[in-house]
Design a protein around this motif. Structure first.
Motif, PDB file in Angstrom:
ATOM      1  N   GLY A   5      10.935  -1.594   3.339  1.00  0.00           N
ATOM      2  CA  GLY A   5      10.692  -2.750   4.210  1.00  0.00           C
ATOM      3  C   GLY A   5       9.322  -3.361   3.908  1.00  0.00           C
ATOM      4  O   GLY A   5       9.175  -4.585   3.806  1.00  0.00           O
ATOM      5  N   GLN A   6       8.320  -2.507   3.744  1.00  0.00           N
ATOM      6  CA  GLN A   6       6.973  -3.012   3.457  1.00  0.00           C
ATOM      7  C   GLN A   6       6.930  -3.710   2.093  1.00  0.00           C
ATOM      8  O   GLN A   6       6.241  -4.711   1.905  1.00  0.00           O
ATOM      9  CB  GLN A   6       5.959  -1.858   3.479  1.00  0.00           C
ATOM     10  N   PHE A   7       7.696  -3.163   1.167  1.00  0.00           N
ATOM     11  CA  PHE A   7       7.786  -3.758  -0.175  1.00  0.00           C
ATOM     12  C   PHE A   7       8.421  -5.156  -0.080  1.00  0.00           C
ATOM     13  O   PHE A   7       7.910  -6.136  -0.639  1.00  0.00           O
ATOM     14  CB  PHE A   7       8.613  -2.819  -1.060  1.00  0.00           C
ATOM     15  N   LYS A   8       9.512  -5.249   0.688  1.00  0.00           N
ATOM     16  CA  LYS A   8      10.179  -6.550   0.841  1.00  0.00           C
ATOM     17  C   LYS A   8       9.246  -7.571   1.500  1.00  0.00           C
ATOM     18  O   LYS A   8       9.174  -8.725   1.081  1.00  0.00           O
ATOM     19  CB  LYS A   8      11.453  -6.395   1.676  1.00  0.00           C
ATOM     20  N   ASP A   9       8.507  -7.112   2.515  1.00  0.00           N
ATOM     21  CA  ASP A   9       7.545  -8.007   3.182  1.00  0.00           C
ATOM     22  C   ASP A   9       6.483  -8.492   2.203  1.00  0.00           C
ATOM     23  O   ASP A   9       6.107  -9.665   2.207  1.00  0.00           O
ATOM     24  CB  ASP A   9       6.813  -7.277   4.327  1.00  0.00           C
ATOM     25  N   ALA A  10       6.014  -7.557   1.376  1.00  0.00           N
ATOM     26  CA  ALA A  10       4.943  -7.922   0.434  1.00  0.00           C
ATOM     27  C   ALA A  10       5.454  -8.976  -0.553  1.00  0.00           C
ATOM     28  O   ALA A  10       4.725  -9.909  -0.919  1.00  0.00           O
ATOM     29  CB  ALA A  10       4.449  -6.682  -0.308  1.00  0.00           C
ATOM     30  N   ILE A  11       6.714  -8.847  -0.964  1.00  0.00           N
ATOM     31  CA  ILE A  11       7.283  -9.831  -1.905  1.00  0.00           C
ATOM     32  C   ILE A  11       7.397 -11.185  -1.218  1.00  0.00           C
ATOM     33  O   ILE A  11       7.019 -12.222  -1.757  1.00  0.00           O
ATOM     34  CB  ILE A  11       8.692  -9.385  -2.382  1.00  0.00           C
ATOM     35  N   GLN A  12       7.914 -11.133  -0.006  1.00  0.00           N
ATOM     36  CA  GLN A  12       8.147 -12.381   0.724  1.00  0.00           C
ATOM     37  C   GLN A  12       6.839 -13.120   1.013  1.00  0.00           C
ATOM     38  O   GLN A  12       6.743 -14.320   0.814  1.00  0.00           O
ATOM     39  CB  GLN A  12       8.845 -12.043   2.035  1.00  0.00           C
ATOM     40  N   THR A  13       5.849 -12.377   1.467  1.00  0.00           N
ATOM     41  CA  THR A  13       4.577 -13.007   1.833  1.00  0.00           C
ATOM     42  C   THR A  13       3.808 -13.426   0.579  1.00  0.00           C
ATOM     43  O   THR A  13       3.156 -14.480   0.572  1.00  0.00           O
ATOM     44  CB  THR A  13       3.710 -12.028   2.660  1.00  0.00           C
TER      45      THR A  13
ATOM     46  N   ARG B 246       0.891 -13.258  -6.609  1.00  0.00           N
ATOM     47  CA  ARG B 246       0.958 -12.424  -7.808  1.00  0.00           C
ATOM     48  C   ARG B 246       2.393 -12.094  -8.213  1.00  0.00           C
ATOM     49  O   ARG B 246       2.603 -11.438  -9.234  1.00  0.00           O
ATOM     50  CB  ARG B 246       0.216 -11.108  -7.564  1.00  0.00           C
ATOM     51  N   SER B 247       3.366 -12.493  -7.382  1.00  0.00           N
ATOM     52  CA  SER B 247       4.730 -12.023  -7.648  1.00  0.00           C
ATOM     53  C   SER B 247       5.262 -12.518  -8.996  1.00  0.00           C
ATOM     54  O   SER B 247       6.090 -11.862  -9.619  1.00  0.00           O
ATOM     55  CB  SER B 247       5.677 -12.384  -6.499  1.00  0.00           C
TER      56      SER B 247
ATOM     57  N   ILE C 179       9.729  -6.123  -9.944  1.00  0.00           N
ATOM     58  CA  ILE C 179      10.246  -6.268  -8.569  1.00  0.00           C
ATOM     59  C   ILE C 179      11.767  -6.116  -8.591  1.00  0.00           C
ATOM     60  O   ILE C 179      12.350  -5.375  -7.800  1.00  0.00           O
ATOM     61  CB  ILE C 179       9.857  -7.652  -7.971  1.00  0.00           C
ATOM     62  N   ARG C 180      12.405  -6.810  -9.541  1.00  0.00           N
ATOM     63  CA  ARG C 180      13.873  -6.768  -9.609  1.00  0.00           C
ATOM     64  C   ARG C 180      14.361  -5.341  -9.865  1.00  0.00           C
ATOM     65  O   ARG C 180      15.287  -4.860  -9.224  1.00  0.00           O
ATOM     66  CB  ARG C 180      14.375  -7.710 -10.694  1.00  0.00           C
ATOM     67  N   HIS C 181      13.729  -4.668 -10.810  1.00  0.00           N
ATOM     68  CA  HIS C 181      14.138  -3.294 -11.125  1.00  0.00           C
ATOM     69  C   HIS C 181      14.036  -2.389  -9.897  1.00  0.00           C
ATOM     70  O   HIS C 181      14.888  -1.538  -9.669  1.00  0.00           O
ATOM     71  CB  HIS C 181      13.263  -2.713 -12.236  1.00  0.00           C
TER      72      HIS C 181
END
Ligand code: GN1
Ligand code: MG
Length: 356
Positions: free
Chosen positions: A159-167, A172-173, A180-182
């Motif tokens: 969940g924290q990983f998904k939040d970090a991607i979204q935000t 840097r994404s 990220i995809r892997h």
């Protein structure tokens, strides 16, 4: 290295004292120093209170552990490092910069290592941390302070990983969309954790939660493994945490957690020794269901660590200490490379059919 003024005064206010402070630099969380006051030696630590928000709770846990491992049944050759109060009888001291400090005995004539030298050492390592859990399981844990709630909760970390991607706080994404995809593709691993956390055959027991060889003090002369250190994350957890961290740290042939992917190689012989050592040392203390999943421990922990490093990279390096750009990204890539090699090996040996 000089200490903050208030701390310096506190430590030397009983007359002229000779104070030497030397940094110890191998952790990613706290700042640690060796302190010599006259001929006495201590370990002084500035606690990272962003992560460990209740320093006194942490020290109370440590004091309970210290007492518990003084018993005749202590499986280790010596007692744990002893938490100590400061000269003003306080267990935690806040300096003029609002940093919290603690102090403990420093166990002299010891060193640490990060790589094992043979499969039989890997087996001994697994036995070492299994015996920690077996002995710590007799502790009264009702009033245990949980230092980091849901620390090894894979669902939470995802969940924290998904939040970090979204935000994407630091924009840097783009630099890591492949990685990220892997990691997202491996979401089915989360279901393993979910099943475990709802199932009575996966009981909570006291785990070290940072089980690696570098968290064991080794005697300089005899090379004997004396006792575990870094006890801040000791708390109830699931079976996979300590074995998983040992696999993650020992079976990675690269020198550092941030070494480039081409230097990573999964050391299967060490993996097998850790697995059999842990399984046999835990014996009947683990359930059949846990035993079946033991081989996946390394996958769960390495996957979690890759996500934690990459989340921190995306969040702008706010959690782990870094001293250069992209360090967290390199750490994540290193962990992911190890994870993929581990997956290949487990598939080849019939212990991982698909990604679930
Ligand atoms: C942190 O700083 P250190 O090495 O004791 C982290 C562990 C990670 C490790 C990765 C409280 O431990 O969970 O496995 O970095 N500790 C905390 O190197 O987050
Ligand atoms: Mg640690």
């Amino acid at each position: 290295m000089t200490l903050p003024h208030s701390l310096n005064q506190l430590l030397t206010n009983q007359g002229e004292k000779f104070l030497i402070v030397a940094p110890i630099t191998n952790g990613l969380i706290h700042q640690t120093f060796r302190l010599n006051i006259d001929e006495n030696c201590y370990l002084l630590q500035s606690i990272n209170t962003n992560i460990f928000t209740d320093p006194l709770g942490l020290i109370n846990n440590h004091r309970k552990l210290y007492q518990h491992f003084l018993s005749d049944q202590n499986p280790f050759p010596r007692p744990l490092a002893r938490p100590l109060p400061f000269p003003n009888d306080q267990w935690v001291v806040e300096d003029e910069h609002q940093r919290s400090w603690r102090i403990s005995s420093f166990i002299r004539n010891t060193h640490t290592r990060s790589a094992v030298e043979s499969p039989s050492q890997a087996e001994a390592l697994a036995r070492f941390f299994a015996s920690f859990t077996l002995h710590a399981s007799h502790l009264q844990t009702d009033s245990w302070h949980i230092p980091i709630p849901r620390f090894h909760d894979l669902r939470l970390r995802y969940g924290q990983f998904k939040d970090a991607i979204q935000t994407d706080k630091s924009n840097r994404s783009n630099n890591c969309d492949g990685l990220i995809r892997h990691l997202q593709l491996r979401e089915p691993y989360i279901a393993i954790y979910d099943n475990m956390s709802e199932n009575e055959h996966f009981p909570l027991r006291m785990m070290h939660h940072d089980a690696k060889l570098s968290n064991i003090l080794i005697d300089d002369r005899s090379e004997c493994w004396l006792c575990p250190v870094d006890l801040d994350t000791v708390m109830p957890g699931y079976f996979f945490s300590d074995l998983g961290d040992m696999i993650r740290s020992i079976c990675n042939g690269s020198l550092r957690e941030e070494s480039p992917p081409e230097e990573v190689f999964f050391q299967a012989d060490l993996f097998e020794s850790l697995l059999s050592g842990y399984g046999s040392a835990m014996g009947d203390a683990i359930t059949q269901q846990e035993k079946k999943l033991l081989p996946l421990s390394g996958i769960l922990m390495t996957y979690m660590q890759a996500m934690r490093f990459l989340s921190d990279y995306l969040n702008g390096d706010v959690y782990y200490i870094t001293d250069r750009a992209n360090q967290n990204l390199d750490r994540a890539l290193n962990q992911f490379t190890l994870l993929s090699q581990m997956e290949e090996y487990l598939k080849a040996t019939g212990r991982l059919d698909r990604l679930s």
